[in-house]
Design a protein around this motif. Sequence first.
Motif, PDB file in Angstrom:
ATOM      1  N   TRP A 243     -25.269 -51.845   9.225  1.00  0.00           N
ATOM      2  CA  TRP A 243     -23.893 -52.209   9.534  1.00  0.00           C
ATOM      3  C   TRP A 243     -23.120 -52.589   8.273  1.00  0.00           C
ATOM      4  O   TRP A 243     -23.705 -53.007   7.281  1.00  0.00           O
ATOM      5  CB  TRP A 243     -23.861 -53.448  10.442  1.00  0.00           C
ATOM      6  CG  TRP A 243     -24.384 -53.257  11.808  1.00  0.00           C
ATOM      7  CD1 TRP A 243     -23.683 -52.957  12.929  1.00  0.00           C
ATOM      8  CD2 TRP A 243     -25.746 -53.379  12.239  1.00  0.00           C
ATOM      9  NE1 TRP A 243     -24.515 -52.881  14.022  1.00  0.00           N
ATOM     10  CE2 TRP A 243     -25.793 -53.132  13.623  1.00  0.00           C
ATOM     11  CE3 TRP A 243     -26.946 -53.663  11.593  1.00  0.00           C
ATOM     12  CZ2 TRP A 243     -26.960 -53.163  14.369  1.00  0.00           C
ATOM     13  CZ3 TRP A 243     -28.116 -53.694  12.323  1.00  0.00           C
ATOM     14  CH2 TRP A 243     -28.121 -53.442  13.696  1.00  0.00           C
TER      15      TRP A 243
ATOM     16  N   HIS B  60     -29.497 -49.163  12.843  1.00  0.00           N
ATOM     17  CA  HIS B  60     -29.783 -50.552  12.424  1.00  0.00           C
ATOM     18  C   HIS B  60     -29.172 -50.906  11.069  1.00  0.00           C
ATOM     19  O   HIS B  60     -29.727 -51.713  10.337  1.00  0.00           O
ATOM     20  CB  HIS B  60     -31.293 -50.836  12.443  1.00  0.00           C
ATOM     21  CG  HIS B  60     -32.111 -49.896  11.612  1.00  0.00           C
ATOM     22  ND1 HIS B  60     -32.899 -48.911  12.144  1.00  0.00           N
ATOM     23  CD2 HIS B  60     -32.267 -49.776  10.268  1.00  0.00           C
ATOM     24  CE1 HIS B  60     -33.493 -48.234  11.181  1.00  0.00           C
ATOM     25  NE2 HIS B  60     -33.130 -48.743  10.028  1.00  0.00           N
TER      26      HIS B  60
ATOM     27  N   LEU C  61     -22.418 -46.353   1.414  1.00  0.00           N
ATOM     28  CA  LEU C  61     -22.812 -46.950   2.683  1.00  0.00           C
ATOM     29  C   LEU C  61     -23.929 -46.146   3.346  1.00  0.00           C
ATOM     30  O   LEU C  61     -24.886 -46.715   3.868  1.00  0.00           O
ATOM     31  CB  LEU C  61     -21.597 -47.068   3.615  1.00  0.00           C
ATOM     32  CG  LEU C  61     -20.879 -48.414   3.532  1.00  0.00           C
ATOM     33  CD1 LEU C  61     -20.233 -48.618   2.163  1.00  0.00           C
ATOM     34  CD2 LEU C  61     -19.851 -48.569   4.630  1.00  0.00           C
TER      35      LEU C  61
ATOM     36  N   PHE D  48     -27.204 -46.711   1.474  1.00  0.00           N
ATOM     37  CA  PHE D  48     -27.733 -48.045   1.794  1.00  0.00           C
ATOM     38  C   PHE D  48     -28.416 -48.008   3.155  1.00  0.00           C
ATOM     39  O   PHE D  48     -29.506 -48.551   3.332  1.00  0.00           O
ATOM     40  CB  PHE D  48     -26.611 -49.089   1.801  1.00  0.00           C
ATOM     41  CG  PHE D  48     -27.078 -50.421   2.307  1.00  0.00           C
ATOM     42  CD1 PHE D  48     -27.713 -51.304   1.450  1.00  0.00           C
ATOM     43  CD2 PHE D  48     -26.915 -50.773   3.638  1.00  0.00           C
ATOM     44  CE1 PHE D  48     -28.182 -52.527   1.918  1.00  0.00           C
ATOM     45  CE2 PHE D  48     -27.386 -51.998   4.113  1.00  0.00           C
ATOM     46  CZ  PHE D  48     -28.018 -52.870   3.256  1.00  0.00           C
ATOM     47  N   ALA D  49     -27.757 -47.360   4.116  1.00  0.00           N
ATOM     48  CA  ALA D  49     -28.284 -47.348   5.484  1.00  0.00           C
ATOM     49  C   ALA D  49     -29.552 -46.499   5.594  1.00  0.00           C
ATOM     50  O   ALA D  49     -30.534 -46.900   6.220  1.00  0.00           O
ATOM     51  CB  ALA D  49     -27.220 -46.822   6.448  1.00  0.00           C
TER      52      ALA D  49
ATOM     53  N   THR E  12     -19.688 -56.011   2.638  1.00  0.00           N
ATOM     54  CA  THR E  12     -20.960 -56.631   3.007  1.00  0.00           C
ATOM     55  C   THR E  12     -21.686 -55.728   3.992  1.00  0.00           C
ATOM     56  O   THR E  12     -21.111 -55.326   4.997  1.00  0.00           O
ATOM     57  CB  THR E  12     -20.718 -58.024   3.618  1.00  0.00           C
ATOM     58  OG1 THR E  12     -20.020 -58.811   2.658  1.00  0.00           O
ATOM     59  CG2 THR E  12     -22.032 -58.708   3.953  1.00  0.00           C
ATOM     60  N   VAL E  13     -22.921 -55.413   3.647  1.00  0.00           N
ATOM     61  CA  VAL E  13     -23.716 -54.505   4.483  1.00  0.00           C
ATOM     62  C   VAL E  13     -25.058 -55.149   4.799  1.00  0.00           C
ATOM     63  O   VAL E  13     -25.542 -56.007   4.058  1.00  0.00           O
ATOM     64  CB  VAL E  13     -23.926 -53.146   3.777  1.00  0.00           C
ATOM     65  CG1 VAL E  13     -22.607 -52.381   3.693  1.00  0.00           C
ATOM     66  CG2 VAL E  13     -24.532 -53.325   2.393  1.00  0.00           C
ATOM     67  N   LEU E  14     -25.623 -54.723   5.899  1.00  0.00           N
ATOM     68  CA  LEU E  14     -26.859 -55.334   6.373  1.00  0.00           C
ATOM     69  C   LEU E  14     -27.684 -54.307   7.121  1.00  0.00           C
ATOM     70  O   LEU E  14     -27.140 -53.529   7.900  1.00  0.00           O
ATOM     71  CB  LEU E  14     -26.517 -56.521   7.292  1.00  0.00           C
ATOM     72  CG  LEU E  14     -27.657 -57.322   7.900  1.00  0.00           C
ATOM     73  CD1 LEU E  14     -27.231 -58.776   8.110  1.00  0.00           C
ATOM     74  CD2 LEU E  14     -28.132 -56.744   9.235  1.00  0.00           C
ATOM     75  N   LYS E  15     -28.981 -54.320   6.867  1.00  0.00           N
ATOM     76  CA  LYS E  15     -29.927 -53.549   7.667  1.00  0.00           C
ATOM     77  C   LYS E  15     -30.883 -54.518   8.342  1.00  0.00           C
ATOM     78  O   LYS E  15     -31.427 -55.412   7.683  1.00  0.00           O
ATOM     79  CB  LYS E  15     -30.755 -52.612   6.782  1.00  0.00           C
ATOM     80  CG  LYS E  15     -29.981 -51.489   6.168  1.00  0.00           C
ATOM     81  CD  LYS E  15     -30.909 -50.601   5.339  1.00  0.00           C
ATOM     82  CE  LYS E  15     -31.964 -49.947   6.219  1.00  0.00           C
ATOM     83  NZ  LYS E  15     -32.760 -48.965   5.413  1.00  0.00           N
ATOM     84  N   SER E  16     -31.102 -54.331   9.615  1.00  0.00           N
ATOM     85  CA  SER E  16     -31.966 -55.268  10.328  1.00  0.00           C
ATOM     86  C   SER E  16     -33.427 -54.828  10.313  1.00  0.00           C
ATOM     87  O   SER E  16     -34.304 -55.570  10.772  1.00  0.00           O
ATOM     88  CB  SER E  16     -31.478 -55.459  11.760  1.00  0.00           C
ATOM     89  OG  SER E  16     -31.346 -54.223  12.407  1.00  0.00           O
TER      90      SER E  16
END
Lengths: 292, 292, 292, 292
Positions: free
Chosen positions: B121, B119, A206, A209-210, A149-153
Motif C-alpha cells: 500500500w 499486500h 511503487l 517496492f510492492a 509512505t509505503v508499506l508491505k504487510s
Amino acid sequence: MGIVLGPNRYGKAEVRLVRVVREDAVRHEITDLNVSIALSGDLAATHLVGDNANVLPTDTMRGIVYSFAREWPVGEIEEFALRLARHLVAAYAPVHTARVRVHAYPWERITAANGPHPHAWSRGAGTRYAGVVCGPDGTQVVSGLEDVTVLKSTGSEFHGFLTDRYTTLRPTDDRILATSVQARWRHAGVAADWGASFARARATLLRVFADTHSLALQQTLYAMGEAVLAEQNGLVEARFALPNKHHFLVDLSPYGQDNPGEVYHAADRPYGLIEGTVLRDDAAPALAELPW
Amino acid sequence: MGIVLGPNRYGKAEVRLVRVVREDAVRHEITDLNVSIALSGDLAATHLVGDNANVLPTDTMRGIVYSFAREWPVGEIEEFALRLARHLVAAYAPVHTARVRVHAYPWERITAANGPHPHAWSRGAGTRYAGVVCGPDGTQVVSGLEDVTVLKSTGSEFHGFLTDRYTTLRPTDDRILATSVQARWRHAGVAADWGASFARARATLLRVFADTHSLALQQTLYAMGEAVLAEQNGLVEARFALPNKHHFLVDLSPYGQDNPGEVYHAADRPYGLIEGTVLRDDAAPALAELPW
Amino acid sequence: MGIVLGPNRYGKAEVRLVRVVREDAVRHEITDLNVSIALSGDLAATHLVGDNANVLPTDTMRGIVYSFAREWPVGEIEEFALRLARHLVAAYAPVHTARVRVHAYPWERITAANGPHPHAWSRGAGTRYAGVVCGPDGTQVVSGLEDVTVLKSTGSEFHGFLTDRYTTLRPTDDRILATSVQARWRHAGVAADWGASFARARATLLRVFADTHSLALQQTLYAMGEAVLAEQNGLVEARFALPNKHHFLVDLSPYGQDNPGEVYHAADRPYGLIEGTVLRDDAAPALAELPW
Amino acid sequence: MGIVLGPNRYGKAEVRLVRVVREDAVRHEITDLNVSIALSGDLAATHLVGDNANVLPTDTMRGIVYSFAREWPVGEIEEFALRLARHLVAAYAPVHTARVRVHAYPWERITAANGPHPHAWSRGAGTRYAGVVCGPDGTQVVSGLEDVTVLKSTGSEFHGFLTDRYTTLRPTDDRILATSVQARWRHAGVAADWGASFARARATLLRVFADTHSLALQQTLYAMGEAVLAEQNGLVEARFALPNKHHFLVDLSPYGQDNPGEVYHAADRPYGLIEGTVLRDDAAPALAELPW
C-alpha cells in the motif's frame, strides 16, 4: 596561516507560489509550488566588509519567481527551475552558479455531481521534486519524489545478518516493511518529457517496492533504483534515503494470546535509515552543487 | 474556603496500532490507527495522597488496545472505540466515564502489474476520526475527518463586510478559497453502517465545498454541515474548524505586469479561523465528555 | 554500459538515550541525547542479492549505544561519538567507515527552596551537536550548535545591493536581524577539552552576533566564524546555515500612525538562507563522510 | 424538525507581532507575541445567505493588533488581550463576545563584553500565555505556561495500582518522571500585577514539581495546582495537561550488564496524559467562552 572565506551561497528559500491557469471562465489548472534559490559567485566583499554591490537581494529572487510565473505558465517544474536558474546566471555577472529547488504538491479534482470539478481540488499525498544547478561546469537536472509512505504487510524477510555479543534481534521470515520514500534521479540531459518521465518513475518505484520479495531494505532500494534507470535511458543515477519505519509484533502472551503477524506497534524512534545510490557505470559525475 | 480537586481524567494517548488481516497467504487488509483513551471516575485519592488503588495504569490501557485488536479484527473505528470504551467502564468499578479517540490513516493498494497489489500500500491524504464517550449519562459517537486540504481557484467572493477606520481589505468578487477541513458529525445512536456513513459524509463535504458559490467561508461551512445532516437521518450535529488559508494575489506591477487572478502567494500565518456548528433543532444535547 | 551500486550507508537513527549519573542518593547528573549511526563498507551483497552476512543489524547499533552508555558515563558527546565510531570500525570487518551524530539537549537545574535542585531539571533552548567520522582516511570530529534563535532589534543595515528591474526592496539603515543559528566547527585533532571548547564557541557566536554592526547577514556569518577560529587554535573550519528570519515593519499609515521601528510582523516564509564556510588557509581538507 | 445554525465564532489566528520599545538609541526592550482573536455574535446572515454586513474581516483584526501595539507598548500580555477584547466588543455592535489568546516567547539578553547586550537577545524555552473573554456575561482572564519540559531522575514512585488480567506494568519505587507542563490559572478579577503573578506562578510550578516526592503524576499535578492557588489569593482555578513522557529503563541483561537506574530510553508514543483541575470551592464558575 590566515583565516579565510570558504564556499558559500545564499538565496530565498520556500517561496510559496500557486499558479492558476484559466482555460476558460470555469475550467482551471493549478500548480502549487515551494521554490528555493541559492546563488554563489563573487560574494567575498559582502562577507568580509559588508559591501553588497554584488548581492542580488533575496527579495528580488522572490519577485523573479512570481514574475516568471506570470510571464508563462509554470509548466513542468524542471522547466521552471531551469528557466529560473539560467536567468539568474545570465542576468547577474557576480552570480556564477544558481541552484533552484522546486517542490510541487499534488492536487486532485474533487468529484462533483458532473464528474471532476473544473476548479476545485483536494490535496493528495506525496511531493514531486525538481532540482537544477546551472554554473560554469554546466547544467544538470534532478527529479524526485518524497513523503510517499509505503508499506508491505508480508513479502519481507530479514535474517542471515552479522551477529555478535550485542545481537538481540531475532531473524524473521515475515515482517512488515514500511518506509517513506525519498528518491531522486538525475537526468542525462537538460531536455526531456519531464511529466511523463516523472509519472513513469513514480509508478516504477511503487510497483517495484510492492513486487520485490525483500530480504533487506537495501535490496529493495537497489531494485527500485535499477528499475527506474533500466526503464528510462535518459536517467543516469538514482539516490534514495529510506527510513525503515519499524513495526513491531506486539507480545500478547501476557494476555494468553498468540500473535501470528496480526497486531503491530508502529514505532517512531529510533528508525533504520538506508541510503544508497544506483547509477550507470558510464554516467558523467554529478556536479557538486546539484541540489539533490 | 478551601482548595479542592475539580474535573480530571487520565489515560494513554497515541497508541499506534497496525492490524493486519490475512485473508489468505498473500491477500491482506490493514488498519492503521492512533488510539487515545481518557478515563474519569473515582480518582480523588491518587491526586490527594498518591493512593493508586483506583488507577488502571495507562500501560494496561495500551495492552487492552492491542489485545482487543487481536481478539477480533478492528472493524470500523467507531465499533472499535465503542468496544474499548464499554469495556473500560464495565470492567473497572472506579471508572465512571471512558472517552476513546481513534484516528485512522488511509492506505491505498499500490498498482502492480496485475492490478491492485494484495499486500502493498501507499498512504493517502486525510485522516478519519471516531470519538466515543461511555458513561453514566449514556453513550455517544462522533465521526469525523481532518487534514483534508481543499482549494477552489474561483467561485469565491468576499464583500459587503463591516468597515471602519481599521479596514484595509478590499472587497473581491473572485478569490482563491482554501481550507484544511476538520469536520465532526455526531450520530443519533450507537449503531450504524459506520463505513458507508463516513464515505458518504466525506464525499458530501468535498462536493459541497466545490459546488457552493461562496460569499464567505462561513456560508460554505454551513452548507457543508447542512448537506451532511440532510442526507443522513442518523446524524444530528456537525462541527467544523476551517482555517482560511489565505492566498494573496501577488502585486506584479513593479515588474510591469498585471495579475488577472493567476499568480498567488500561499501565506502561512496569520490565517482566518472559522468555527461553527450545524445541528437539528430537535437534537438531544451532546454529552459534555464527548471527544469531538 | 551497466547499472551498478554506488555510494551507500545505513544505520540506526535517533536513538534517544537519557543517562543518569547518581553521584549519591539524591544528587544526580543527566545527559539527554539523540544518537544516529551510519555505516558503510562491504555492503554490495545485501543490495544486490539480499545476502546480509555483512550487515550489522541497526537493532544491534541501538544496543551498543545503550550498552556503551552503561559501561562508562557518556562524558562529553564528542568522546561518546568517538568511542562508538571507533568500536564500530574496529569490531566489524565489513565496516569500513562509521559516522556517528549526537544531539544533546540542555537541562538546567530547577531552583528549589535550597538552591539548585539535586535531581530535577527543566529543559533549556539550543541543541549541542557532535559528529564523528572514523574510517580508512582517518578520524575527524565536528562540534556544533543548532536551534539557537537570536535577534537584534537594531545595529543591522542592508543597502548598496545590486538592483535591476526586479528590485522592490528598499535599502534600510535600521532593521531587525534575526536567525536560528546552525553552526558547526571542525577540530584539528581528536582530543580536546570538548566541554570548554563548546562553551567558549557558543559564547563567542552569540557575543559576535550581538556586537557586530551588520551590513549583511553574510558579514555577521563571517565575523562569527572568524572569531570562533581565532580564539581556538584547535579549530580549523566553521560552517553555518543561517536563515534570515524576516521581520517586516508594518505599514500603519492606513490607521494614521507612523511606525518608527516599533511594530514588526515576524514572517514565516519565504526566508533568506545564508550558508557559508570560514576556515584556516592551511587546514587539511574535511573528510567527505564527516557528518556536518 | 429543521437544521439550524449552532454556536459559531471566527477570527484571525496567529498574528505574529514583535514590538520594539526604544528606551534610547541603543537600549531596547522587545515583546514577541502570537495573537489570536475569535469573535461571536450576530453572525447568522453570513452563514445562511453570505450576507457579510456584520462581519468584521479577519484582516481588520490583524490591523487592530498592530495598530494597538503602536498606540501604546504592549505591556503585560493580559493587559494587551484585555485591551483588544474590550475594544472588539465595544466598537462593533454585532460582536457580542470576543476571545483573545496571546502566546509570548521569552528572550534573554545576550551576554556581551560589557554584560547584557542592550539590543540583542537569544530565545529561551517555555511560552507564556494569556487568554481573555469579554462578553455579555462578563470578562475573565486566564494566564498560563506551556512548552516547559521538566524531569526528575528520582523521587518518583508508581505502585499500588489497580491490576487485572491485562496488567503488565511492574510497580516501581524509583522512576524518571518527566512532563511538558501546560498550565493555566484563572484570575478572580481583571486587574493584577500580571508580571509578578506570572513569575511567581512559574517559579512555584517548577519548585513544586521538583520538591514533591511523587507517588503518581496526578499527585504532582494536584500539588502544583494547590500551591499556585495557595500562594496567590487572586487566583481561583488552575488547569493542567501533563503528558507523562515515559523513560524506560533499558534491559541490558543481554549484554551481561545490570542497569541500576542509569540508562533510559526516552519514548515518543504512546504517552500518558494527565489532565486535572484544582480550584477554590467558592470560585465563581469559569465563563464558557474563556479561552483556556
